[in-house]
Design a protein around this motif. Structure first.
Motif, PDB file in Angstrom:
ATOM      1  N   THR A 163      -2.483 -12.835  17.679  1.00  0.00           N
ATOM      2  CA  THR A 163      -1.753 -13.670  16.739  1.00  0.00           C
ATOM      3  C   THR A 163      -2.413 -15.045  16.695  1.00  0.00           C
ATOM      4  OG1 THR A 163       0.165 -12.609  17.732  1.00  0.00           O
ATOM      5  CG2 THR A 163       0.611 -14.290  16.104  1.00  0.00           C
ATOM      6  N   GLY A 164      -2.675 -15.535  15.518  1.00  0.00           N
ATOM      7  CA  GLY A 164      -3.307 -16.849  15.409  1.00  0.00           C
ATOM      8  C   GLY A 164      -4.812 -16.779  15.245  1.00  0.00           C
ATOM      9  N   LEU A 165      -5.389 -15.590  15.266  1.00  0.00           N
ATOM     10  CA  LEU A 165      -6.832 -15.439  15.104  1.00  0.00           C
ATOM     11  C   LEU A 165      -7.113 -14.789  13.752  1.00  0.00           C
ATOM     12  CD1 LEU A 165      -9.561 -15.817  16.565  1.00  0.00           C
ATOM     13  CD2 LEU A 165      -9.307 -13.483  17.411  1.00  0.00           C
ATOM     14  N   LYS A 166      -7.901 -15.467  12.938  1.00  0.00           N
ATOM     15  CA  LYS A 166      -8.247 -14.936  11.622  1.00  0.00           C
ATOM     16  C   LYS A 166      -9.363 -13.894  11.738  1.00  0.00           C
ATOM     17  CE  LYS A 166      -8.195 -17.920   8.303  1.00  0.00           C
ATOM     18  NZ  LYS A 166      -8.611 -19.053   7.456  1.00  0.00           N
ATOM     19  N   SER A 167     -10.389 -14.212  12.546  1.00  0.00           N
ATOM     20  CA  SER A 167     -11.471 -13.247  12.758  1.00  0.00           C
ATOM     21  C   SER A 167     -12.274 -13.604  14.006  1.00  0.00           C
ATOM     22  CB  SER A 167     -12.402 -13.170  11.545  1.00  0.00           C
ATOM     23  OG  SER A 167     -13.157 -14.352  11.417  1.00  0.00           O
ATOM     24  N   ASN A 198       0.537 -23.819  22.835  1.00  0.00           N
ATOM     25  CA  ASN A 198       0.728 -22.779  21.821  1.00  0.00           C
ATOM     26  C   ASN A 198       0.210 -21.428  22.310  1.00  0.00           C
ATOM     27  OD1 ASN A 198       1.495 -21.798  19.172  1.00  0.00           O
ATOM     28  ND2 ASN A 198      -0.701 -21.671  18.783  1.00  0.00           N
ATOM     29  N   TYR A 199      -0.968 -21.404  22.927  1.00  0.00           N
ATOM     30  CA  TYR A 199      -1.524 -20.145  23.450  1.00  0.00           C
ATOM     31  C   TYR A 199      -0.532 -19.519  24.431  1.00  0.00           C
ATOM     32  CZ  TYR A 199      -6.211 -21.634  21.841  1.00  0.00           C
ATOM     33  OH  TYR A 199      -7.295 -22.036  21.118  1.00  0.00           O
ATOM     34  N   ARG A 200       0.019 -20.361  25.286  1.00  0.00           N
ATOM     35  CA  ARG A 200       0.958 -19.888  26.296  1.00  0.00           C
ATOM     36  C   ARG A 200       2.216 -19.299  25.650  1.00  0.00           C
ATOM     37  NH1 ARG A 200       3.332 -23.910  30.845  1.00  0.00           N
ATOM     38  NH2 ARG A 200       4.413 -22.346  32.044  1.00  0.00           N
ATOM     39  N   ARG A 201       2.661 -19.908  24.564  1.00  0.00           N
ATOM     40  CA  ARG A 201       3.858 -19.454  23.854  1.00  0.00           C
ATOM     41  C   ARG A 201       3.628 -18.098  23.182  1.00  0.00           C
ATOM     42  NH1 ARG A 201       5.091 -19.501  18.826  1.00  0.00           N
ATOM     43  NH2 ARG A 201       3.423 -20.899  18.179  1.00  0.00           N
ATOM     44  N   ILE A 202       2.440 -17.881  22.599  1.00  0.00           N
ATOM     45  CA  ILE A 202       2.194 -16.629  21.861  1.00  0.00           C
ATOM     46  C   ILE A 202       1.641 -15.501  22.726  1.00  0.00           C
ATOM     47  CG2 ILE A 202       1.895 -17.837  19.658  1.00  0.00           C
ATOM     48  CD1 ILE A 202      -1.135 -17.269  19.892  1.00  0.00           C
ATOM     49  N   HIS A 237      -4.089 -11.217  30.949  1.00  0.00           N
ATOM     50  CA  HIS A 237      -4.833 -12.162  30.129  1.00  0.00           C
ATOM     51  C   HIS A 237      -4.623 -13.525  30.783  1.00  0.00           C
ATOM     52  CE1 HIS A 237      -6.023 -13.291  25.815  1.00  0.00           C
ATOM     53  NE2 HIS A 237      -5.885 -14.437  26.424  1.00  0.00           N
ATOM     54  N   GLU A 238      -5.696 -14.141  31.250  1.00  0.00           N
ATOM     55  CA  GLU A 238      -5.627 -15.432  31.933  1.00  0.00           C
ATOM     56  C   GLU A 238      -6.414 -16.466  31.136  1.00  0.00           C
ATOM     57  OE1 GLU A 238      -6.804 -17.377  36.291  1.00  0.00           O
ATOM     58  OE2 GLU A 238      -7.123 -15.241  35.934  1.00  0.00           O
ATOM     59  N   VAL A 239      -5.873 -17.671  31.027  1.00  0.00           N
ATOM     60  CA  VAL A 239      -6.499 -18.748  30.256  1.00  0.00           C
ATOM     61  C   VAL A 239      -6.510 -20.007  31.109  1.00  0.00           C
ATOM     62  CG1 VAL A 239      -6.300 -20.183  28.176  1.00  0.00           C
ATOM     63  CG2 VAL A 239      -5.613 -17.768  28.087  1.00  0.00           C
ATOM     64  N   TRP A 240      -7.642 -20.734  31.097  1.00  0.00           N
ATOM     65  CA  TRP A 240      -7.657 -22.030  31.773  1.00  0.00           C
ATOM     66  C   TRP A 240      -8.650 -22.968  31.112  1.00  0.00           C
ATOM     67  CZ3 TRP A 240      -9.888 -17.696  33.807  1.00  0.00           C
ATOM     68  CH2 TRP A 240     -11.212 -17.775  34.261  1.00  0.00           C
TER      69      TRP A 240
END
Length: 146
Positions: free
Chosen positions: A41-45, A128-132, A109-112
């Motif tokens: 979600t949030g990625l166009k391509s 936002n990334y954390r929310r979605i 899925h981990e993000v930092w």
């Protein structure tokens, strides 16, 4: 369900889910960069300029915000990979990994964010990334279990 052992903040967070799908199925979805927008979600391509291998570069075009480049920095085929996006005075890392326990597949899925700008980007993007992320992970599970 947040991952154990990772302090959840806007600059470092993760999310894990269990699925009845095989690890191979999750890996196929994750490594098919051209179709990431089906579940992210949030990625166009998204596109990858070559094989899914360490050192291969790609591009991400979000629904909102500027296009960004990334590079695959770590890869354990069928198990995990990490990619890095350079940011002003820092970087964004995304690591996806999976494991099989007692006949079930668990995927994370981990993000930092790193560098001098990690707090700025954590607040600007990480929140936002954390929310979605739970929605993104649920989409992956639904695709894998079809």
């Amino acid at each position: 369900m947040a991952s154990l052992g990772i302090a959840q903040s806007n600059t470092h967070f993760s999310y894990s889910l269990e699925t009845s799908a095989s690890p191979t199925k999750i890996w196929q979805i994750w490594s098919d960069v051209a179709n990431w927008q089906q579940w992210d979600t949030g990625l166009k391509s998204a596109e990858l300029s070559g094989a899914f291998a360490i050192g291969t570069k790609g591009k991400l075009i979000p629904d909102k915000g500027p296009k960004s480049s990334f590079i695959l920095t770590e890869l354990v085929a069928g198990k995990s990979y990490t990619f890095k996006t350079k940011l002003p005075l820092g970087a964004l890392y995304v690591k996806r990994y999976l494991e099989e326990k007692e006949g079930k597949t668990y995927f994370t899925h981990e993000v930092w964010f790193t560098g001098l700008s990690k707090g700025i980007f954590g607040n600007a993007l990480g929140k936002n990334y954390r929310r979605i992320l739970p929605e993104v992970m649920t989409q992956i599970r639904e695709i894998a279990e079809r």
